[in-house]
Design a protein around this motif. Structure first.
Motif, short mmCIF file in Angstrom:
data_model
loop_
_atom_site.label_atom_id
_atom_site.label_comp_id
_atom_site.label_asym_id
_atom_site.label_seq_id
_atom_site.Cartn_x
_atom_site.Cartn_y
_atom_site.Cartn_z
N MET A 1 -12.13 23.74 29.01
CA MET A 1 -12.59 22.40 28.80
C MET A 1 -12.57 21.68 30.15
SD MET A 1 -10.05 19.98 26.59
CE MET A 1 -8.42 20.17 27.25
N CYS A 2 -13.50 20.75 30.32
CA CYS A 2 -13.54 20.01 31.58
C CYS A 2 -12.55 18.84 31.50
CB CYS A 2 -14.95 19.51 31.89
SG CYS A 2 -15.45 17.99 31.04
N GLU A 3 -12.40 18.09 32.57
CA GLU A 3 -11.47 16.97 32.59
C GLU A 3 -11.84 15.88 31.59
OE1 GLU A 3 -11.05 15.50 36.56
OE2 GLU A 3 -10.08 17.33 37.25
N ALA A 4 -13.12 15.80 31.22
CA ALA A 4 -13.57 14.80 30.24
C ALA A 4 -13.39 15.30 28.81
CB ALA A 4 -15.03 14.44 30.49
N GLY A 5 -13.02 16.59 28.62
CA GLY A 5 -12.77 17.12 27.29
C GLY A 5 -13.90 17.93 26.69
N HIS A 6 -14.97 18.19 27.44
CA HIS A 6 -16.06 19.00 26.92
C HIS A 6 -15.65 20.47 26.89
CE1 HIS A 6 -18.30 15.46 28.64
NE2 HIS A 6 -18.54 15.40 27.35
N LEU A 7 -15.94 21.14 25.79
CA LEU A 7 -15.48 22.51 25.58
C LEU A 7 -16.54 23.53 25.97
CD1 LEU A 7 -13.83 22.07 22.09
CD2 LEU A 7 -12.70 22.11 24.30
N ALA A 8 -16.08 24.65 26.44
CA ALA A 8 -16.92 25.83 26.68
C ALA A 8 -16.16 27.00 26.08
CB ALA A 8 -17.15 26.04 28.17
N TYR A 9 -16.78 27.74 25.18
CA TYR A 9 -16.06 28.75 24.44
C TYR A 9 -16.64 30.15 24.63
CZ TYR A 9 -13.90 31.22 20.58
OH TYR A 9 -13.22 32.13 19.84
N GLY A 10 -15.75 31.10 24.66
CA GLY A 10 -16.08 32.53 24.57
C GLY A 10 -17.21 33.02 25.44
N ARG A 32 -8.26 26.13 30.27
CA ARG A 32 -8.09 26.60 28.90
C ARG A 32 -7.56 25.48 28.01
NH1 ARG A 32 -5.07 32.23 28.81
NH2 ARG A 32 -5.43 31.88 26.61
N ASN A 33 -8.00 25.48 26.77
CA ASN A 33 -7.50 24.56 25.77
C ASN A 33 -6.65 25.39 24.81
OD1 ASN A 33 -7.13 22.89 23.54
ND2 ASN A 33 -9.09 21.90 23.82
N THR A 34 -5.39 25.61 25.19
CA THR A 34 -4.53 26.51 24.42
C THR A 34 -4.23 26.02 23.00
OG1 THR A 34 -2.62 25.61 25.59
CG2 THR A 34 -3.52 27.68 26.40
N PRO A 35 -4.11 24.70 22.74
CA PRO A 35 -3.92 24.30 21.34
C PRO A 35 -5.11 24.69 20.45
CG PRO A 35 -3.27 22.51 22.78
CD PRO A 35 -3.93 23.56 23.64
N LEU A 36 -6.31 24.52 20.95
CA LEU A 36 -7.49 24.91 20.18
C LEU A 36 -7.57 26.42 20.02
CD1 LEU A 36 -10.03 24.05 18.70
CD2 LEU A 36 -11.24 24.12 20.88
N GLU A 37 -7.20 27.16 21.05
CA GLU A 37 -7.18 28.62 20.94
C GLU A 37 -6.22 29.06 19.84
OE1 GLU A 37 -6.21 30.34 24.71
OE2 GLU A 37 -8.04 29.63 25.65
N GLY A 38 -5.08 28.38 19.71
CA GLY A 38 -4.13 28.70 18.65
C GLY A 38 -4.68 28.46 17.27
N ILE A 39 -5.42 27.37 17.11
CA ILE A 39 -6.03 27.06 15.81
C ILE A 39 -7.10 28.09 15.47
CG2 ILE A 39 -7.48 25.40 14.58
CD1 ILE A 39 -5.97 23.21 16.20
N VAL A 40 -7.98 28.38 16.40
CA VAL A 40 -9.04 29.35 16.15
C VAL A 40 -8.45 30.73 15.87
CG1 VAL A 40 -11.00 30.55 17.21
CG2 VAL A 40 -10.77 28.09 17.47
N GLY A 41 -7.35 31.05 16.52
CA GLY A 41 -6.71 32.34 16.31
C GLY A 41 -6.10 32.51 14.93
N CYS A 42 -5.89 31.41 14.21
CA CYS A 42 -5.29 31.46 12.87
C CYS A 42 -6.33 31.50 11.75
CB CYS A 42 -4.39 30.25 12.65
SG CYS A 42 -2.93 30.26 13.68
N VAL A 43 -7.57 31.16 12.04
CA VAL A 43 -8.59 31.09 11.01
C VAL A 43 -8.96 32.49 10.56
CG1 VAL A 43 -10.96 30.38 10.51
CG2 VAL A 43 -9.49 28.92 11.91
N LYS A 44 -8.89 32.72 9.25
CA LYS A 44 -9.22 34.04 8.70
C LYS A 44 -10.48 33.93 7.85
CE LYS A 44 -4.86 36.10 9.15
NZ LYS A 44 -4.65 37.39 9.63
N VAL A 45 -11.32 34.94 7.94
CA VAL A 45 -12.55 35.00 7.16
C VAL A 45 -12.63 36.35 6.46
CG1 VAL A 45 -13.81 33.42 8.67
CG2 VAL A 45 -13.88 35.86 9.14
N LEU A 46 -13.40 36.39 5.39
CA LEU A 46 -13.62 37.65 4.69
C LEU A 46 -14.42 38.58 5.58
CD1 LEU A 46 -13.17 39.09 1.99
CD2 LEU A 46 -15.29 38.07 1.18
N CYS A 47 -14.10 39.84 5.53
CA CYS A 47 -14.79 40.85 6.34
C CYS A 47 -16.30 40.75 6.16
CB CYS A 47 -14.31 42.24 5.90
SG CYS A 47 -15.22 43.59 6.67
#
Length: 66
Positions: A1-10, A32-47
């Motif tokens: 994420m930049c200093e203004a908070g804009h995200l760039a992912y994966g 890195r936005n480690t709090p957001l990475e933690g949230i995304v890492g917990c999301v589970k989806v059906l195969c």
């Protein structure tokens, strides 16, 4: 994420300029936005192969590798 908070992912991150935000065009590198990475890492989806009978749940970012 930049200093203004804009995200760039994966995979998109690798295509963006490393010294300027793609959104606000401010100079500086992304961090890195480690709090957001933690949230995304917990999301589970059906195969993705549930149509073939797989009932496994996988984390969102690993579902394609399952």
């Amino acid at each position: 994420m930049c200093e203004a908070g804009h995200l760039a992912y994966g995979t998109c991150y690798s295509f963006l300029p490393k010294n300027k935000c793609y959104s606000c065009h401010r100079n500086g590198a992304y961090s890195r936005n480690t709090p957001l990475e933690g949230i995304v890492g917990c999301v589970k989806v059906l195969c993705p192969y549930d149509v073939y009978g797989c009932r496994t749940y996988a984390t969102y970012h690993e579902a394609g590798d399952h």
